[in-house]
Write an enzyme that holds these catalytic residues in place. Structure first.
Site: not given
Ligand code: AHR
Length: 688
Positions: A45, A247, A384-385
Site C-alpha cells: 500500500e 484504506c 478492503n475493510e
Molecule cells: O495497513 C495499514 C492499514 O490498516 C490498511 O490500509 C487498512 O486496510 C488497515 O486498517
C-alpha cells in the site's frame, strides 16, 4: 564474575536437564493438505511513503505541479508562472519560465525531493522534462544536482544541459553523474539563453513533468522501481502480491478512491490523487503526501510477475472508508446499490486488462504498455475493510452485485470478500457467515493485535480467552467454507521502553510471537490459502504506521525481525502439511506445552521435512522430535532467529542486530533430540 557466570551457566544446564522433555511426533510419511502456492505473500500500500518517495524511484516531488498547491515542493525565483492548459489533459498544470526582467535576477526552479534529493557519487541519474518554447525562442535549461550545505565556492555537484526549441511539446533528456554522494540535496534548474548564459532579454519556456530517476533501477527499467527495495521483496519469494492497498482503495470521499483506470497508460497523463495517509493522523501529518500513480496497475502486475507472485488487486466496492464516514451519510459517501454498474464494470474491465487478448479494448492498453502476454490474473478482492450494520448490510448488499456479474462474465476469477477490520466479535461473526452464504472463494481477515492475542492468551473484560486468538485460531474453522486470506496482520507490542517511548515497533519480541502464531497458518493449510503481513514499507522520515516489514531512507533499506520471520516461513513453506503433535494435540502454546508452538511440512519435490518450533517461554525447552514412518533422517540444518534482548530491533544504522543464524546438524535414527533456547524461533531443515 567468573563464578557467577559459571553458576548461571550450570543453573541453566540444570534447568534444561531437569525440565520435562517435550515429546513431539511428526507423521512423516503421511503428507496432508497441500500448501498453496499463494502462501506467504506481500501486501503493498502507498502508506509511509511506500510508493512515491519509496518503491517508485522518482526523485522529484510534485513533478507535474498537480499538488493542491502547484508549487509545493518547489522553490522559485525570477519569472515563474503556473499554467493549466498543458499537453496532458488529466495533468494540466505546467510552469512558464521567462526572462526575469533584470540581467542579474535569475529565473530558476528548485525541487526538494522526497525528504531531500539524494544521490550517490559515480551513479548515473536520468533527468527528463516535457518542454516547449511557445514564442519560438531557443533556450537552455541548465540542470544541477546541488547541495546547499556544501562548504565550498559552488553548490552544484553534477549538471547537464538541455536545449529546448520549437513551439511543440517534446520530451527532453540528459544525464547527471554527481561527483559526490549527497543525502539532503536538491535539483535546481536555471533558465539560460541559447548560448547557455543568463538571459538579458525576453525568453519563454514551458516545462512539465520534471523528472529525475537513478539509471540503476530494478531490471534497469526507465522510470522504474528502487532496486534495493524490490530485491528485498524478491528475497521473500512471495506467493501472492496484494495491491494497491488498504484504506487508500476506499478513499475519504468517492472522488479520491483508488481507480485503476487512472493509473494506466503514459505516466505523464495519470491524474494525481490525494493520499489519505497525508492527513490520517494529525500527530504525524504529511501535507505533501499524494499519489502520483507512477506505479500503477500495469507496474503492479509486472512486479507480481517479476516476483513470481500471484497478483491480487483490491477494488473499491462502492463504499468509502467506513471509519471516516458514518453510514448515516450513506447517500453522501457511498454508491447506491442501483448505481454500482460502473464500479462492477471496472472489475470486469480489470480482468480484461490483465488477461484479455490484445484485440480487446483493455488487453490492447496492456499490450501498448509493453506486455502483450496476459498477466494471468486469478483473484480479485472486492472491498478492503468494510462491514455490515445490524439494520443495514451495507457491504454485503453491494458485494453480492459484484459477485453476480463476475461469476457470469469472469467465471475463472476467484472472488475475495472481507470480514472487516476486526478479528473476532459480532461484526466479524456476521460477515464470516455472510461470506459463506454469498459463496466467495476466500475472505480477507485483518488482525493488528497485541502480544497476548498472538500467543492465544488475550482475554475479554470478564477474563475469558478471546475466541479465535492465537495459533489455534484456524484449527476449528469450517473446512468446507471459503478459504482464508489473512490479508493484513502484525503483532503490535504494548508497553514502554525504559525511556518511555511507545514500544510498538519492530522489535524482536513481537516478531517471535508472529512466528508462533504462524504455526497455526501452516498447520491449517487446508483453510489458510494466503497470508500477507502489513504494512510492507516505511520511510524512516515519513511513516504513519508502525510496525512495518521493511524500512528505508533515500539511500538505504533494512529488514525488520518480522521480515526474517516471513522469509523463513516462505522459504521453507514445503508442499504438504505433516501432522505434528505433543500428547496427540497440536503444539500451540496450550496449557502444559511450556510456551512451545510448532508445525511441520514436507517438501515433496526435494524430499525434505521442515519443522518450525517457537519457544516463547523464558527457559530452554528440551524437545524430542520423533518422525514416524521413516527409518532415519540423515542430516540437515537448523536456522534460528533469536536475541537475548526482546527489545532488540534492526535499524538502518545497525541492520543486522537480529538475523537468522544457520548451522549444520546431524540426526541419528528418526528422533531428533534438541534443546530449544528460550525466546527462539527454530526452523529445522531435514533430509531423509
Ligand atoms: O495497513 C495499514 C492499514 O490498516 C490498511 O490500509 C487498512 O486496510 C488497515 O486498517
Amino acid at each position: 564474575m567468573l563464578t557467577s557466570l559459571a553458576l548461571a551457566a550450570s543453573l541453566n544446564v540444570a534447568s534444561t536437564s531437569l525440565a520435562q522433555v517435550n515429546d513431539m511426533v511428526v507423521q512423516a510419511n503421511k503428507p496432508g493438505a497441500q500448501i498453496q502456492a499463494t502462501m506467504y505473500g506481500i501486501f503493498f500500500e502507498d502508506i509511509n511513503y511506500g510508493a512515491d518517495g519509496g518503491l517508485y524511484a522518482e526523485m522529484v516531488k510534485n513533478r507535474s505541479f498537480e499538488f493542491g498547491n502547484p508549487l509545493q515542493g518547489w522553490e522559485i525565483s525570477g519569472n515563474v508562472k503556473v499554467m493549466d492548459d498543458g499537453p496532458f489533459d488529466k495533468s494540466p498544470h505546467y510552469l512558464r519560465l521567462g526572462y526575469s526582467g533584470h540581467r542579474v535576477i535569475h529565473t530558476a526552479i528548485q525541487n526538494d525531493g522526497f525528504f531531500g534529493v539524494s544521490y550517490k557519487k559515480g551513479e548515473t541519474y536520468r533527468f527528463s522534462v516535457w518542454a516547449r518554447c511557445p514564442k519560438g525562442d531557443k533556450v537552455i535549461l541548465e540542470v544541477q544536482l546541488v547541495d546547499e550545505a556544501l562548504d565550498r565556492n559552488r553548490h552544484q555537484v553534477g549538471s547537464c544541459k538541455i536545449k529546448v526549441e520549437g513551439a511543440e511539446w517534446k520530451k527532453y533528456e540528459c544525464e547527471l553523474r554527481p561527483e559526490m554522494t549527497v543525502e539532503d540535496g536538491k535539483l535546481r534548474i536555471f533558465l539560460r539563453n541559447e548560448k547557455g548564459e543568463k538571459p538579458t532579454s525576453d525568453l519563454t519556456v514551458d516545462v512539465e513533468h520534471v523528472s529525475l530517476f537513478p539509471a540503476d533501477t530494478w531490471k534497469e527499467r526507465t522510470g522504474g522501481m528502487r532496486k534495493d527495495l524490490v530485491q528485498a521483496l524478491y528475497d521473500l519469494h512471495p506467493g501472492v502480491f496484494r495491491f494497491p492497498g488498504g484504506c487508500i482503495v476506499e478513499g475519504t470521499n468517492l472522488a479520491d478512491r483508488y481507480q485503476w483506470k487512472n493509473t494506466v497508460g503514459p505516466v505523464e497523463n495519470r491524474p494525481l490523487n490525494l493520499n489519505r495517509w497525508q492527513y490520517e493522523f494529525d500527530y504525524r501529518y504529511y501535507p505533501d503526501y499524494y499519489q502520483s500513480y507512477g506505479i500503477g496497475f500495469f507496474e503492479y502486475f509486472q512486479l507480481a510477475e517479476d516476483l513470481g507472485a500471484a497478483p491480487l488487486p483490491v477494488l473499491n466496492c462502492g463504499m468509502t472508508c467506513q471509519f471516516e464516514n458514518d453510514i448515516k451519510d450513506e447517500a453522501k459517501y457511498h454508491v447506491a446499490v442501483e448505481d454500482l454498474d460502473p464500479y462492477i464494470q471496472d472489475a470486469v474491465d480489470l480482468v480484461e486488462f490483465a488477461n484479455g487478448g490484445v484485440d480487446t479494448k483493455w488487453g490492447k492498453v496492456r499490450a501498448d504498455m509493453g506486455h502483450p502476454e496476459p498477466f494471468g490474473l486469478e483473484f480479485i478482492a472486492i472491498g478492503n475493510e468494510q462491514w455490515d450494520y445490524q439494520d443495514n448490510p451495507a457491504y454485503t448488499k453491494r458485494l453480492v452485485r459484484f459477485i453476480e456479474v463476475l461469476r457470469k462474465k469472469c467465471p475463472e476469477i476467484k472472488i475475495i470478500g472481507t470480514t472487516g477490520p476486526n478479528s473476532e466479535g459480532a461484526s466479524f461473526d456476521i460477515l464470516q457467515s455472510r461470506m459463506k452464504q454469498l459463496g466467495v472463494d476466500l475472505y480477507d481477515e485483518h488482525f493488528y493485535r497485541n502480544e497476548d492475542w498472538f500467543l492465544g492468551k488475550a482475554t475479554d473484560r470478564d477474563g475469558n480467552i478471546i475466541k479465535g486468538c492465537g495459533a489455534t485460531r484456524y484449527d476449528s474453522y469450517d473446512r468446507k467454507g471459503p478459504k482464508v486470506f489473512a490479508g493484513e496482520y502484525a503483532c503490535h507490542g504494548r508497553g514502554k521502553y525504559a525511556d518511555g517511548k511507545e514500544k510498538k515497533c519492530n522489535h524482536f519480541e513481537t516478531s517471535l510471537y508472529e512466528a508462533a502464531f504462524m504455526t497455526g497458518f501452516e498447520r491449517n493449510a487446508d483453510v489458510v490459502y494466503m497470508a500477507t503481513y502489513a504494512p510492507l514499507f516505511a520511510h524512516i522520515k515519513g511513516w504513519q504506521w508502525c510496525p512495518d516489514l521493511i524500512w528505508f531512507d533515500n539511500m538505504r533499506s533494512m529488514k525488520s525481525c518480522s521480515y526474517y520471520v516471513q522469509q523463513l516461513y516462505s522459504h521453507y513453506k514445503g508442499t504438504n502439511v505433516l501432522s505434528l503433535t505433543m500428547n496427540k494435540k497440536p503444539v500451540a502454546g496450550s496449557e502444559g506445552q511450556n510456551g512451545l508452538y510448532a508445525s511441520a511440512v514436507a517438501n515433496k519435490e526435494t524430499g525434505e521435512i521442515y519443522v518450525k518450533i517457537v519457544n516463547t517461554g523464558d527457559t530452554p525447552q528440551p524437545v524430542n522430535l520423533t518422525f514416524k514412518g521413516i527409518k532415519a533422517l540423515l542430516s540437515g540444518k537448523l536456522i534460528t532467529l533469536h536475541s537475548d534482548n526482546l527489545d532488540a530491533e534492526n535499524t538502518l544504522d545497525n541492520p543486522n542486530v537480529v538475523t537468522p543464524q544457520e548451522k549444520a546438524i546431524e540426526v541419528s535414527g528418526n528422533t531428533l533430540s534438541t534443546d530449544i533456547p528460550a525466546k527462539t524461533f527454530c526452523v529445522y531443515v531435514l533430509k531423509r
